[in-house]
Design an enzyme around this catalytic site. Structure first.
Site, mmCIF file in Angstrom:
data_model
loop_
_atom_site.group_PDB
_atom_site.id
_atom_site.type_symbol
_atom_site.label_atom_id
_atom_site.label_comp_id
_atom_site.label_asym_id
_atom_site.label_seq_id
_atom_site.Cartn_x
_atom_site.Cartn_y
_atom_site.Cartn_z
ATOM 1 N N HIS A 75 0.856 -1.199 0.000
ATOM 2 C CA HIS A 75 0.000 0.000 0.000
ATOM 3 C C HIS A 75 0.890 1.246 0.000
ATOM 4 O O HIS A 75 0.712 2.155 -0.813
ATOM 5 C CB HIS A 75 -0.921 -0.014 1.227
ATOM 6 N N ASP A 104 8.488 21.763 -26.076
ATOM 7 C CA ASP A 104 8.526 20.411 -25.508
ATOM 8 C C ASP A 104 9.538 20.438 -24.381
ATOM 9 O O ASP A 104 10.090 21.491 -24.049
ATOM 10 C CB ASP A 104 8.923 19.368 -26.574
ATOM 11 N N TRP A 140 7.555 -0.299 4.237
ATOM 12 C CA TRP A 140 8.250 0.382 3.127
ATOM 13 C C TRP A 140 9.614 0.912 3.554
ATOM 14 O O TRP A 140 10.422 1.252 2.712
ATOM 15 C CB TRP A 140 7.379 1.452 2.475
ATOM 16 N N SER A 170 13.934 6.298 -12.985
ATOM 17 C CA SER A 170 12.904 7.073 -13.674
ATOM 18 C C SER A 170 12.808 8.476 -13.093
ATOM 19 O O SER A 170 12.785 9.466 -13.823
ATOM 20 C CB SER A 170 11.557 6.344 -13.559
ATOM 21 N N SER A 171 12.779 8.551 -11.758
ATOM 22 C CA SER A 171 12.624 9.866 -11.123
ATOM 23 C C SER A 171 13.819 10.758 -11.412
ATOM 24 O O SER A 171 13.665 11.951 -11.680
ATOM 25 C CB SER A 171 12.481 9.709 -9.610
ATOM 26 N N HIS A 254 13.230 11.482 4.245
ATOM 27 C CA HIS A 254 12.579 12.731 4.605
ATOM 28 C C HIS A 254 12.475 13.709 3.446
ATOM 29 O O HIS A 254 11.398 14.252 3.223
ATOM 30 C CB HIS A 254 13.128 13.387 5.863
ATOM 31 N N GLU A 256 12.066 12.914 0.570
ATOM 32 C CA GLU A 256 10.963 12.325 -0.196
ATOM 33 C C GLU A 256 9.619 12.923 0.212
ATOM 34 O O GLU A 256 8.746 13.159 -0.624
ATOM 35 C CB GLU A 256 10.968 10.804 0.025
ATOM 36 N N TYR A 258 9.042 15.907 1.172
ATOM 37 C CA TYR A 258 8.867 17.219 0.545
ATOM 38 C C TYR A 258 8.741 17.090 -0.968
ATOM 39 O O TYR A 258 8.071 17.894 -1.616
ATOM 40 C CB TYR A 258 10.017 18.151 0.950
ATOM 41 N N SER A 269 -0.484 27.521 -5.424
ATOM 42 C CA SER A 269 -0.164 28.927 -5.646
ATOM 43 C C SER A 269 -0.704 29.436 -6.974
ATOM 44 O O SER A 269 -0.706 30.638 -7.221
ATOM 45 C CB SER A 269 1.359 29.125 -5.596
ATOM 46 N N HIS A 303 14.906 12.790 12.679
ATOM 47 C CA HIS A 303 13.735 12.903 13.555
ATOM 48 C C HIS A 303 12.817 11.682 13.391
ATOM 49 O O HIS A 303 11.875 11.524 14.146
ATOM 50 C CB HIS A 303 12.984 14.225 13.366
ATOM 51 N N HIS A 304 13.139 10.828 12.414
ATOM 52 C CA HIS A 304 12.441 9.543 12.339
ATOM 53 C C HIS A 304 13.079 8.525 13.260
ATOM 54 O O HIS A 304 12.638 7.382 13.325
ATOM 55 C CB HIS A 304 12.481 9.010 10.900
ATOM 56 N N THR A 329 7.034 26.859 5.893
ATOM 57 C CA THR A 329 5.725 26.292 5.596
ATOM 58 C C THR A 329 4.625 27.245 6.050
ATOM 59 O O THR A 329 3.631 27.451 5.340
ATOM 60 C CB THR A 329 5.568 24.925 6.291
ATOM 61 N N LYS A 332 4.166 29.960 3.613
ATOM 62 C CA LYS A 332 3.374 29.568 2.439
ATOM 63 C C LYS A 332 1.877 29.582 2.769
ATOM 64 O O LYS A 332 1.070 30.131 2.016
ATOM 65 C CB LYS A 332 3.788 28.168 1.944
ATOM 66 N N ARG A 451 1.512 1.092 15.203
ATOM 67 C CA ARG A 451 1.188 0.875 13.803
ATOM 68 C C ARG A 451 1.727 -0.477 13.329
ATOM 69 O O ARG A 451 2.520 -1.112 14.002
ATOM 70 C CB ARG A 451 1.775 2.007 12.955
#
Lengths: 534, 339
Positions: A75, A104, A140, A170-171, A254, A256, A258, A269, A303-304, A329, A332, A451
């Site tokens: 998931h 293009d 994951w 790919s990314s 982390h 990731e 953002y 925006s 922090h994880h 943040t 924004k 979890r």
């Protein structure tokens, strides 16, 4: 240019399916990305449904624990790597050349490669369910030693690792392409500080991708070597260190987060000011905030790991940096509010999604700051509080922004309007569903439910049943959106070039060309208006 | 300071109201000074961030609903909403809030003797296994040390230092009533200092995903008054009792002849020295079996022995289902007699 254009052989053109398979048109590739994301968000959602089914009652084993653990792993994987990231990549592919006045992407063939390499990755993910031992079940994060061969046999895990490496390729190639496009192909007069904010958000995101994803690939290759080739990077018995893996993984993991929200910020925006009838408030502040988030995003990974026994000095450092991200943040969020303030709000579907996003993301952002506080984090770490938090950010933030963006640019893409009535229904179903499902999770975490457990103690039964019922809001919301997108493609009201009448206040290139745009995007590359706006 | 305590008390009151009759695994259902300080800070944080969320969403609603537009009419792009708005909302106020919260959290940092450099003399070593807890009492000379499993007894009112290790994958030690959680990482030792301020049974749970039966890796901490704790300790130091009845005596023979001793230790029972599974010397004194997943009674013991793979699929305990009825009853009588 003074030199003559070299006479190139006319490219072969195909039609129908072959056209889609061979296209290098950024718009078609963008649509392929979006279709890919669309399929995977449904598959990932189906897995979520199975998870909620198993959690409906305490002590239920409708789904065997080993299968349940595959479900939670896949998931997350499908939603992160194969739904949200490709969806943003698709929007970026489609919109960036239009927004900067290019014909293009910089490297059209590389663009096609970036998309098509995801297909074998996706097939490997799907097939892994059917190999002996089933799909990956390491969560994951894939923390070793659990994810090493000793504790997790079968090749589902290896397929997962290889697929993630392919997705990373790919990314990164996609990000390089986008970055070069942004730097090299802007229309005359479009300075960096006059670029549309969605393009800015992708500039920052692409930079983050290029730095973060190779770290993941390297980490995963070492894990694969530990599994198959007898190395011991992460195996303590061989002198390896599981803590090293945690650091490496979150150094990718982390940023990731953002990567999955910044393009959404960019879309917001555009949409918020468009329906407030104003220009975006504090353009420079928005750009600086994006860059600040992009930079700070690299300084917060541990922090994880507050509960892993890192030193107090490290805890304090990572706590400060994580809290600091709240400031750009906050800038924004308040800039969006200021963009709305005093404006005349049109409650169109995209605007509703954006308003919902601001509310939900504010909530998810605040619980995120709470989690940056070490003494609070060690209490709720790895509980459902965290599950609630990141679903508010990812579904309430990224997915809401994406849905807003899709409703907003759909007329440009298809040449037809989506049904506003169905759109409103979609919004309310999803908005209620998100709160129904993810808000009580915070409470479960406070109550002590950790979890990634396939079953739970009876005291958690009530809220789990409540949450499981909320799944249907999401399901019906998703069905309505799908229906709306499919039906409107042929039968929606024809859209004008400037479908939402936004160019009274903005000079957005993508709304200047026809809907849908011609293959070459613009008959004439639009000129950037003079610096002093109206 | 006082105001903060008041707020914290309000928060905890509200939370326990929501919790109904008080769930023993809740972070607000504390039983020790460390957990209590964490709960106070948490309550304060909840209220503070709740207020921020309400204000921000209030501004959102105000901005959204105050002024409806049409397609034909819109405000000038530079309408009100000056830079000050963003300056205060996005920079100054969050800055102040973050500073306050950070200082408060620094005060709590002293709670964690987590770093490995600090010299430690742990009372208890807890080793995580897939999917159970090995518990070794370390203090005193060799004859004062013993090993048990899944149920940790501590004396009320005395700080207890716990060393945390893992035998296989990463686990995490968490008893919400006593303290926050700390990971158990193979190859490393982490430490936690807990203290119970009242007697009681405090439920815990492995808090780091550790494989198939992560959900059934549950933990129980029993805090006892010092005298009762000492009595429990003295009992644990004894080898296993000689079975009282002929049936249990027969059960002991069955235990030794079956696969059991390969994995389980029963001190005082010669051949039973296996280390792969929990020590069973005083099994009957524990409240639960299967890492605190099922009640410890004769019926569940019989079910566990014969059908562990149905109760806890994937666990290391095999299904031992080739006993006859009388054999099984004798075996259970023996296990149930290991007071």
């Amino acid at each position: 240019m003074s030199t003559e254009v070299l006479a190139a052989p006319a490219p072969k053109t195909y039609s129908g399916l072959l056209d889609w398979l061979t296209t290098t048109d950024h718009k078609k590739i963008g649509l392929l990305y979006l279709g890919f994301a669309f399929i995977n968000i449904w598959l990932g959602g189906a897995l979520a449904g199975l998870i909620r089914l198993n959690l409906f009652n305490p002590g239920w084993h409708i789904i065997a624990p080993n299968v349940y653990n595959q479900l939670i792993t896949m998931h997350a994987t499908l939603m992160i790597f194969m739904a949200v990231m490709p969806a943003f990549a698709g929007m970026g592919n489609y919109l960036i050349p239009l927004m900067i006045g290019a014909r293009d992407m910089a490297f059209p063939k590389l663009n096609a490669f970036s998309f098509w390499i995801m297909i074998p990755a996706a097939l490997m993910m799907y097939v892994s369910f059917f190999v002996p031992g089933g799909a990956s079940r390491g969560g994951w994060w894939q923390y070793p030693p659990l994810s090493t061969f000793q504790f997790m046999g079968g090749h589902g895990e290896d397929l997962w690792i290889l697929a993630v490496i392919l997705l990373g390729i790919s990314s990164v190639t996609g990000a390089i392409n986008i970055l070069v496009t942004i730097f090299d192909m802007r229309a005359p007069g479009m300075k960096l500080m006059r670029m549309p904010l969605f393009v800015w958000s992708w500039l920052v995101t692409a930079t983050m991708l290029i730095v973060a994803l190779p770290v993941l690939s390297g980490t995963m290759i070492m894990l694969l070597a530990d599994r198959l080739f007898g190395t011991g990077f992460y195996r303590p018995a061989l002198g390896g260190d599981p803590l090293l893996y945690e650091h490496l993984f979150w150094f990718f993991g982390h940023p990731e987060v953002y990567i999955m929200i910044l393009p959404g910020f960019g879309m917001m925006s555009h949409i918020v000011p468009s329906f407030a009838g104003k220009k975006v408030f504090g353009y420079k502040g928005m750009v600086y905030a994006l860059c600040a988030i992009g930079l700070l995003g690299y300084t917060v990974w541990a922090h994880h790991m507050f509960t892993s026994g890192i030193t107090p000095a490290a805890q304090i450092y990572f706590s400060i940096c994580s809290m600091l991200i709240a400031i750009p943040t906050g800038v924004k969020i308040y800039s969006w509010l200021a963009s709305m303030w005093g404006g005349a709000i049109r409650f169109t579907t995209p605007m509703l999604f954006c308003l919902g996003m601001i509310a939900l993301f504010t909530f998810g952002g605040l619980t995120g700051v709470m989690l940056a506080i070490v003494p609070f984090d060690i209490v709720v770490h790895n509980t459902y509080f965290v599950v609630g938090h990141f679903h508010y950010v990812l579904v309430g933030g990224s997915v809401m922004a994406l849905l807003g963006g899709m409703h907003f640019w759909y007329p440009k893409i298809s040449g037809r309007m989506l049904s506003e009535k169905l759109g409103h229904w979609t919004f309310w179903l999803i908005f209620i569903g998100i709160n129904w499902v993810f808000l009580p999770m915070h409470w479960l975490g406070i109550e002590g439910m950790v979890r990634r457990i396939a079953t739970y103690r009876p005291q958690f039964a009530f809220w789990n049943q409540f949450i499981s019922l909320g799944f249907f809001f999401m399901l019906f919301g998703g069905l309505l959106f799908t229906w709306n997108v499919i039906v409107s493609w042929k039968k929606g009201q024809p859209a004008q070039a400037d479908a939402w009448q936004v160019n009274d206040t903005q000079q957005a290139f993508e709304w200047m060309t026809s809907s849908p745009p011609p293959v070459h995007n613009f008959d004439e590359i639009p000129a950037m208006p003079a610096e002093e706006h109206a | 300071m006082k105001f903060r305590d008041f707020i914290a008390a309000m928060g905890i009151g509200l939370a326990s109201l929501l919790a109904g009759c008080g769930n023993p695994q809740s972070m607000f259902h504390t039983a020790g000074p460390a957990a209590q300080r964490l709960a106070h800070l948490s309550a304060f944080i909840f209220i503070l961030f709740g207020v921020v969320a309400v204000i921000t969403i209030g501004i959102l609603l105000a901005a959204g609903l105050s002024h409806r537009g049409t397609l034909d009419w819109h405000a000038p792009w530079n309408a009100s909403g000056g830079h000050k708005f963003v300056l205060y909302g996005g920079l100054v106020i969050p800055g102040i809030i973050l500073f306050v919260v950070f200082v408060l959290s620094l005060q709590r940092m002293t709670l964690f003797p987590l770093h490995r450099k600090q010299p430690m003399s742990p009372n208890i070593l807890v080793i995580g296994h897939q999917w159970w807890w090995e518990v070794r009492y370390l203090r005193g000379p060799a004859d004062q040390r013993f090993t048990t499993a899944n149920e940790i007894h501590i004396p009320v009112g005395r700080p207890v230092e716990i060393a945390l290790q893992s035998a296989d994958v990463i686990h995490s030690f968490w008893v919400p009533a006593l303290h926050g959680k700390v990971e158990m990482i193979p190859g490393l030792t982490n430490y936690l200092r807990v203290e119970a301020s009242r007697a009681g049974n405090f439920k815990g749970q492995c808090a780091e995903y550790c494989g198939a039966q992560h959900a059934h890796m549950r933990l129980l901490v029993v805090a006892q008054p010092p005298a009762a704790y000492q009595a429990w300790r003295n009992l644990q130091l004894q080898p296993a009792q000689t079975p009282a009845s002929p049936q249990a005596m027969q059960g002991r023979e069955i235990f030794l002849r079956a696969a059991c001793p390969l994995c389980h230790t029963i001190r005082g029972l010669g051949a039973a020295e296996g280390k792969a599974g929990p020590d069973l010397t005083h099994l009957a004194g524990r409240q639960y079996i299967g890492a605190n997943s099922f009640p410890n009674d004769k019926a569940d013991l019989a079910g566990w022995v014969t059908h562990a793979q149905s109760l806890k699929p994937g666990c290391k305990m095999p299904n031992l289902d080739d006993f006859t009825g009388p054999q099984l009853r004798a075996l259970v009588a023996f296990l149930d007699g290991l007071k």
